[in-house]
Motif scaffolding. Sequence first.
Motif, PDB file in Angstrom:
ATOM      1  N   ALA A 285      39.270  35.574  22.883  1.00 22.78           N
ATOM      2  CA  ALA A 285      40.674  35.317  22.537  1.00 22.78           C
ATOM      3  C   ALA A 285      40.704  34.134  21.561  1.00 22.78           C
ATOM      4  CB  ALA A 285      41.467  35.004  23.805  1.00 22.78           C
ATOM      5  N   PRO A 286      41.191  34.359  20.325  1.00 24.16           N
ATOM      6  CA  PRO A 286      41.056  33.357  19.268  1.00 24.16           C
ATOM      7  C   PRO A 286      41.720  32.012  19.616  1.00 24.16           C
ATOM      8  CG  PRO A 286      41.936  35.409  18.416  1.00 24.16           C
ATOM      9  CD  PRO A 286      41.911  35.554  19.885  1.00 24.16           C
ATOM     10  N   ILE A 322      47.049  40.500  22.666  1.00 21.23           N
ATOM     11  CA  ILE A 322      46.778  41.945  22.777  1.00 21.23           C
ATOM     12  C   ILE A 322      46.939  42.611  21.403  1.00 21.23           C
ATOM     13  CG2 ILE A 322      47.676  44.122  23.743  1.00 21.23           C
ATOM     14  CD1 ILE A 322      48.165  42.604  26.383  1.00 21.23           C
ATOM     15  N   GLU A 323      48.005  42.205  20.682  1.00 22.62           N
ATOM     16  CA  GLU A 323      48.229  42.766  19.349  1.00 22.62           C
ATOM     17  C   GLU A 323      47.036  42.454  18.434  1.00 22.62           C
ATOM     18  OE1 GLU A 323      51.876  42.454  16.200  1.00 22.62           O
ATOM     19  OE2 GLU A 323      52.287  41.917  18.264  1.00 22.62           O
ATOM     20  N   ILE A 324      46.516  41.234  18.565  1.00 21.96           N
ATOM     21  CA  ILE A 324      45.370  40.814  17.738  1.00 21.96           C
ATOM     22  C   ILE A 324      44.100  41.593  18.126  1.00 21.96           C
ATOM     23  CG2 ILE A 324      43.822  38.837  17.301  1.00 21.96           C
ATOM     24  CD1 ILE A 324      46.512  37.139  17.356  1.00 21.96           C
ATOM     25  N   PHE A 325      43.902  41.813  19.417  1.00 23.02           N
ATOM     26  CA  PHE A 325      42.739  42.604  19.849  1.00 23.02           C
ATOM     27  C   PHE A 325      42.820  44.015  19.251  1.00 23.02           C
ATOM     28  CE2 PHE A 325      42.724  39.945  24.004  1.00 23.02           C
ATOM     29  CZ  PHE A 325      41.951  38.963  23.402  1.00 23.02           C
ATOM     30  N   LYS A 326      44.019  44.554  19.185  1.00 19.84           N
ATOM     31  CA  LYS A 326      44.187  45.909  18.637  1.00 19.84           C
ATOM     32  C   LYS A 326      43.837  45.930  17.146  1.00 19.84           C
ATOM     33  CE  LYS A 326      47.611  47.665  21.902  1.00 19.84           C
ATOM     34  NZ  LYS A 326      49.044  47.763  22.179  1.00 19.84           N
ATOM     35  N   ILE A 327      44.274  44.893  16.418  1.00 18.01           N
ATOM     36  CA  ILE A 327      43.938  44.804  14.978  1.00 18.01           C
ATOM     37  C   ILE A 327      42.417  44.766  14.821  1.00 18.01           C
ATOM     38  CG2 ILE A 327      44.051  43.322  12.911  1.00 18.01           C
ATOM     39  CD1 ILE A 327      46.845  42.427  13.848  1.00 18.01           C
ATOM     40  N   ASN A 334      35.915  40.979  13.825  1.00 17.35           N
ATOM     41  CA  ASN A 334      35.950  40.127  15.013  1.00 17.35           C
ATOM     42  C   ASN A 334      37.369  39.600  15.250  1.00 17.35           C
ATOM     43  OD1 ASN A 334      36.268  37.314  14.051  1.00 17.35           O
ATOM     44  ND2 ASN A 334      34.271  37.610  13.088  1.00 17.35           N
ATOM     45  N   THR A 335      37.630  39.159  16.463  1.00 19.53           N
ATOM     46  CA  THR A 335      39.017  38.834  16.847  1.00 19.53           C
ATOM     47  C   THR A 335      39.542  37.571  16.143  1.00 19.53           C
ATOM     48  OG1 THR A 335      38.120  37.692  18.777  1.00 19.53           O
ATOM     49  CG2 THR A 335      38.909  39.955  19.113  1.00 19.53           C
ATOM     50  N   GLN A 336      38.647  36.657  15.782  1.00 18.81           N
ATOM     51  CA  GLN A 336      39.091  35.461  15.053  1.00 18.81           C
ATOM     52  C   GLN A 336      39.618  35.876  13.673  1.00 18.81           C
ATOM     53  OE1 GLN A 336      39.053  32.488  16.494  1.00 18.81           O
ATOM     54  NE2 GLN A 336      39.129  30.924  14.900  1.00 18.81           N
ATOM     55  N   LYS A 337      38.865  36.775  13.031  1.00 19.02           N
ATOM     56  CA  LYS A 337      39.280  37.299  11.734  1.00 19.02           C
ATOM     57  C   LYS A 337      40.603  38.054  11.885  1.00 19.02           C
ATOM     58  CE  LYS A 337      35.558  38.143   8.970  1.00 19.02           C
ATOM     59  NZ  LYS A 337      34.366  38.971   8.694  1.00 19.02           N
ATOM     60  N   ALA A 338      40.711  38.827  12.963  1.00 18.90           N
ATOM     61  CA  ALA A 338      41.929  39.617  13.196  1.00 18.90           C
ATOM     62  C   ALA A 338      43.136  38.693  13.377  1.00 18.90           C
ATOM     63  CB  ALA A 338      41.743  40.496  14.428  1.00 18.90           C
TER      64      ALA A 338
END
Length: 360
Positions: A285-286, A322-327, A334-338
């Motif tokens: 989680a970023p 959650i929205e970021i994980f989906k992206i 990776n989730t940081q980039k997302a």
Amino acid sequence: MDEKIKLFEEMKKYGFEQVVHIYDETTGLKGIIVIHDTTLGPALGGSRIWNYESEEEALIDCLRLARGMTYKSSAAGLNLGGGKAVIIGDATKVKSEAFFRAFGRYVQSLNGRYITAEDVNTTTEDMAYINMETDHVVGLAGKSGNPSPITALGTFYALKGALEYKHKSDDVSKYSYAVQGVGETGANLVRYLMEEGAKDVRVCDINKKNLDKIKAAFPQVKVVDPDSIYAQDVDVFVPCALGGVLNDKTIPTIKAGIICGTSNNVLLEEDRHGDMIKDRGILYAPDFVVNAGGVINVYHEIHGYNRDNVIADIKLIRNRVIEIFKIADKQNINTQKAAKVFAENRIKTIKEVRSNFVNR
Ligand code: NAD
């Protein structure tokens, strides 16, 4: 970033709007204020006092931190841009009423484009001096108060979002946790976990006093050695101590399937270590999305502080991660980039929405 930076090239490359060098003859104040992007609103970011080894180092730090604030505020859904101030000097020697009032006058000269706040080596008392010269300051005594419990609450909701995404259930009582650092934010986060029925919470700290406090409040918490915290066989690793702890050495040893904590700049190298975590199948989680509680809290000072409104905004962090994980899944990044894509999209969209003329 190159050590010998070419400022205008840097500004063009990363979209910085304004870099102000300030010097006050009477007090010896030397500093830099950077306004990165004000698409969403005034640039908010704390004022940090640090004994930088060179002016170059101070400038690079200020640019990096200001840009980070743009992402943090955008991802937090706030109408704020990103900015930062660094003041060069030894915090134990330079501080005085006159020093901060001189600084406050420079903040005022930016006419609300930059809003300052506390940061490393500055306090609410220092903000009160700044406030004698400008209204563009938040984090004042008697207003939004200590940000740590709010930051921990935001992290708690992010953690629930990560549990929901990975395991399809955010029932905190079903999982186990390894918390690194039980200081201001870590201890509050442990409290939220315990209040929702967590049964297996392991903690570590290098400060015995903080460990004693957490044991006194929650005797069922298990204390483990700081070196063993990464390899704990738990569901969630919760870094609440230092930056840079996710690196070449630690990432291969992590057993948890989720990483979610309050720590800032927790990835030593954002891109590389973000990818390494992704490749290991760990859901990260970023950090700047998770720990935005502090900035959400002070943001509400600008519009008249109301605790219920703050808590409502904090709860939104759950669905935001959650929205970021989906992206991240959709774009295979990776989730940081997302999280950065998510923040940039909001800025871009609002810029476009505002492109037509409206008389206000
Ligand atoms: P803190 O100093 O109150 O707590 C940090 C704790 O970590 C301390 O108890 C310290 O002894 C412990 N620690 C230090 N090194 C350690 C190690 N190697 N192993 C185990 N424990 C160690 O700080 P905090 O305010 O809780 O902040 C923690 C992190 O959260 C920082 O990265 C901070 O930048 C970030 N953060 C805090 C806030 C906030 O509102 N306080 C907001 C956003 C981000």
